[in-house]
Structures are given as C-alpha cells and as structure tokens.
Design an enzyme around this catalytic site. Structure first.
Site, short mmCIF file in Angstrom:
data_model
loop_
_atom_site.label_atom_id
_atom_site.label_comp_id
_atom_site.label_asym_id
_atom_site.label_seq_id
_atom_site.Cartn_x
_atom_site.Cartn_y
_atom_site.Cartn_z
N HIS A 44 91.50 149.04 81.47
CA HIS A 44 90.34 149.15 80.61
C HIS A 44 90.12 150.62 80.25
O HIS A 44 90.67 151.53 80.87
CB HIS A 44 89.11 148.57 81.30
CG HIS A 44 89.16 147.08 81.45
ND1 HIS A 44 88.10 146.36 81.94
CD2 HIS A 44 90.14 146.18 81.17
CE1 HIS A 44 88.42 145.07 81.96
NE2 HIS A 44 89.66 144.94 81.51
N GLU A 46 87.71 152.69 80.71
CA GLU A 46 87.19 153.58 81.74
C GLU A 46 88.30 154.10 82.65
O GLU A 46 88.31 155.28 83.05
CB GLU A 46 86.14 152.84 82.59
CG GLU A 46 84.95 152.35 81.79
CD GLU A 46 85.09 150.91 81.32
OE1 GLU A 46 84.09 150.17 81.37
OE2 GLU A 46 86.21 150.52 80.92
N CYS A 69 82.83 146.65 83.61
CA CYS A 69 82.87 145.32 84.22
C CYS A 69 82.64 145.41 85.72
O CYS A 69 82.88 146.43 86.36
CB CYS A 69 84.19 144.63 83.90
SG CYS A 69 85.65 145.45 84.61
N TRP A 164 97.34 139.36 39.59
CA TRP A 164 96.54 139.91 40.66
C TRP A 164 95.20 140.31 40.07
O TRP A 164 95.14 141.10 39.12
CB TRP A 164 97.23 141.12 41.28
CG TRP A 164 98.54 140.80 41.89
CD1 TRP A 164 99.77 140.98 41.33
CD2 TRP A 164 98.75 140.25 43.19
NE1 TRP A 164 100.75 140.57 42.21
CE2 TRP A 164 100.14 140.12 43.36
CE3 TRP A 164 97.91 139.83 44.21
CZ2 TRP A 164 100.70 139.61 44.53
CZ3 TRP A 164 98.48 139.33 45.37
CH2 TRP A 164 99.84 139.22 45.51
N ARG A 178 93.33 141.34 57.81
CA ARG A 178 94.15 140.41 58.59
C ARG A 178 94.52 141.02 59.94
O ARG A 178 94.51 140.34 60.97
CB ARG A 178 95.41 140.06 57.83
CG ARG A 178 95.19 139.16 56.63
CD ARG A 178 96.51 138.85 55.93
NE ARG A 178 96.35 137.97 54.77
CZ ARG A 178 97.32 137.58 53.99
NH1 ARG A 178 98.57 138.00 54.22
NH2 ARG A 178 97.09 136.78 52.97
N THR A 190 94.52 125.68 49.26
CA THR A 190 95.12 127.02 49.17
C THR A 190 96.55 127.00 49.70
O THR A 190 97.44 127.63 49.11
CB THR A 190 94.27 128.03 49.96
OG1 THR A 190 92.97 128.11 49.37
CG2 THR A 190 94.90 129.41 49.95
N LEU A 198 100.43 134.66 55.21
CA LEU A 198 99.23 135.00 55.99
C LEU A 198 99.51 136.00 57.10
O LEU A 198 98.89 135.95 58.17
CB LEU A 198 98.57 133.74 56.57
CG LEU A 198 98.13 132.68 55.56
CD1 LEU A 198 97.41 131.54 56.29
CD2 LEU A 198 97.24 133.26 54.48
N GLU A 292 90.40 132.94 54.24
CA GLU A 292 90.93 133.42 52.96
C GLU A 292 90.95 132.34 51.87
O GLU A 292 91.54 132.54 50.82
CB GLU A 292 92.34 133.98 53.16
CG GLU A 292 92.37 135.28 53.93
CD GLU A 292 93.59 136.12 53.62
OE1 GLU A 292 94.38 135.74 52.75
OE2 GLU A 292 93.75 137.18 54.25
N SER A 300 81.48 125.62 52.06
CA SER A 300 81.07 124.79 53.18
C SER A 300 80.61 125.63 54.36
O SER A 300 79.62 125.30 55.04
CB SER A 300 82.21 123.86 53.61
OG SER A 300 82.55 122.95 52.58
#
Length: 360
Positions: A44, A46, A69, A164, A178, A190, A198, A292, A300
């Site tokens: 971590h 720290e 933690c 584009w 992404r 899509t 992707l 995307e 929705s």
C-alpha cells in the site's frame, strides 16, 4: 496533501479493486518519502512511502489520502506499520468507508499516541476516489456515461454514420476514460452496429490490464464473433437474462466469454436490470464502469437514477433533426421534473470540447 493526491492519482490505472492512494512523509518541512498503492498484492502507499523515507520516518509526519487500513488482507495492517515506524503525526484526507476499516485505522493510531488529523484536502480526494468510495458504500460499480455528440446533441447522422463526430484529440481522451475504468459496457445494438474492440489504446499511463468488455444482451441478439469475443484481447462478460436462447449462451461461452443471467428490466424498459448489472460488476471487482452505448442504455440508466457521471464530448458539426439522439426513450413531463446536473470540468480538445457533469 496535494502532493500525496497527485502521486495517488497517477496510480489510478493499476490498483483496482484497491483504491489509488498516495502518501508523503515529511520531516522538518522536507519531503523525505513518497509512495502510491502498488497493483493488487503489492504494498500500500503508506508502506512504499515508509520504505522511501527509511530512518527519516521516525518522528516525522505522513500525509495520506485515505485512512490507513487496520486489517490483515493480502498485506498487513498499514496502521501497525506506521506505529512501528515511529511516526509522530498522520494527516488523513478521508476516512475509509470500507466496513473492515471505517475509522478503526484512525482509532488504532490515536490509541498508540500518534496525532491524527482528518479532513485535509478532502474535497479533491473525494473527487479523485469517487469510484472507490461509491463502490464501498453501495456495492455497485460507479457508472460513467460517455457520449460524443454534434452541437445539436446528435450521436449520428440520419444514415447512422457517426465516425467521426469528434477529432483525434477527443478520441484519444476517450481512450483515457477506458483506461481509468475496469469495465467498458455496451448494449446489443451498439455491439451489432459497431463490432467494437473496447480496448484502451495509446494511453499514458498505460492501464495495468485491459478493462473487461461487458455486453448487455437480454435476448441473445449478438453472435459470438469479432473482436469483442477474442479472449486474447481482453476478457468479456455477457450480462443476459433467462430469455436468451441456449444456443446463444452456449456460443458465448464457447468463445471464451463469461455469461451471467440476471433479472430482466421492467417490461416498459426492456433489456437487463441495470441496478443488478452494476451490483454484479461491483462483485467482479469493478470500481468504475464506462457505458459507451447505445442511446437506449444511456437513457435507461438516467431514468433509473444510476448515472454517477456523464462525460460529454461535443464536436463542431450540426446534424439536424433527422440525426440520432444521444438519449432515447421517454423523459420528464416538465422541466421542473428533470433532474439537475452540475458541470464539474470543461476542457477544449483541439476544436472539440469535453464537459463532465455530475448529479447536482
């Protein structure tokens, strides 16, 4: 604390499902060690900062963006390590909402005689760590909707063409989104229209691994072909319902995708239940999910009050009333009923614009 936040932010693409934390050790007004969270299983922030500071840590102050933690996970409790290092003071931006910590790290430090201050830099760190904080508080992935539209709010021309609307700078910025996410989500429409890959490409810093590709397909419309189902590129999860034909499910699994059937959305919405989808992604270790497309999925999500951030790219073109809208489906009856959003960031991108909105 600003330095700690900057160090932590730079690590954001490699730490999930752990938070991207930054830590700075200061002695006599001089920074003697910095650290950021390493990939899962690593140290971590720290501990990295303590190692950098060495003996200079004794009697020093540590500035850390999230509460140390207090439990044994893949690594030992950071609070104990800070006590053993002999720190005199720890300054924490935010208490960790994770139920395993939730103030216990701060209590442990104070019980050992360490001075602890909480809240310094909290506004910036709350924004930087928003996906992690949301995930730990709700169990759901943080939902980011990405759109690219014309000046008049259209995502495609009347013939469906959309490449584009924005230029190379905006598209490169979108790849950064992404890289920041652990999952990129598209609907079946899509997937059929675009046959997307992707993946996050040409990003600095590069993500530790490619985001999981997530296909929402309630009825088994998308064939298990193309780059979306190439496991050598990145993993794929198909979220579907019991209505999907067994042949489609078998095909997805044979292509190497993971398939999860969940409840369908309400009859008037169609598709899969999006709240359950976000909870499923949260269980998969996804802190941030980038949606995307398409316009139906985005709308929705908005109607279900599940959108945590909208990143809207605007290109300098007008497509007219025959163009395809960014959000489809019924909306509020009156302006008074429309949920309000607040602009949190705006940037020009070589002739285009990026606007970032969050619920007001």
């Amino acid at each position: 604390m600003a330095e700690a936040a900057e160090v932590g932010w730079f690590a954001r693409r490699r730490t999930a499902p752990n938070p991207w934390v930054g830590a700075v050790v200061v002695r006599d007004g001089v920074i003697v060690g910095t650290g950021a969270t390493e990939p899962p299983g690593g140290a971590h922030a720290e501990i990295v900062a303590l190692r950098a500071a060495g003996e200079h840590a004794r009697g020093a102050a540590m500035f850390v963006t999230l509460e140390p933690c207090s439990h044994q996970g893949r690594t030992g409790p950071c609070a104990d390590a800070l006590i053993e290092a002999g720190l005199g003071r720890v300054v924490v931006a935010l208490e960790d909402p994770d139920a395993r910590i939730a103030g216990q790290g701060i209590e442990r430090l104070r019980a050992a005689g360490v001075t602890v201050d909480v809240g310094v830099g909290a506004d910036r760190v709350s924004h930087d760590l928003a996906p992690y904080l949301h995930h730990r508080r709700t169990g759901r992935a943080f939902a980011v909707v990405k759109t690219a539209t014309s000046l008049d709010g259209r995502t495609a021309a009347a013939d469906g063409s959309s490449q584009w609307i924005t230029g190379p700078a905006a598209r490169a910025d979108g790849h950064g989104l992404r890289a920041d996410a652990q999952a990129v989500v598209v609907g079946s429409g899509t997937a059929i229209a675009d046959r997307p890959t992707l993946t996050a490409r040409d990003c600095d810093p590069e993500p530790e691994r490619q985001p999981m590709r997530v296909l929402l397909d309630a009825r088994g419309r998308v064939p298990a072909t193309g780059p979306l189902f190439d496991p050598a590129i990145a993993p794929t999860l198909v979220v579907t319902t019991a209505d999907a034909p067994s042949a489609a499910v078998d095909g997805w699994r044979a292509a190497g995708a993971k398939v999860e059937a969940i409840a369908p959305a309400r009859r008037d919405e169609g598709g899969v239940d999006l709240a359950e989808t976000l909870a499923l992604l949260g269980c998969e270790g996804v802190l941030e999910a980038l949606f995307e497309g398409g316009a139906t999925v985005h709308a929705s999500l908005l109607r279900a009050d599940l959108v945590d951030r909208i990143v809207a790219y605007t290109g300098g073109v007008v497509l007219g009333s025959e163009g395809l809208a960014a959000f489809t489906g019924p909306g509020p009856a009156t302006l008074t009923d429309a949920p309000r959003w607040r602009l949190v960031d705006a940037a020009p991108l070589d002739g285009d614009a990026r606007l970032v909105w969050e619920p007001a």
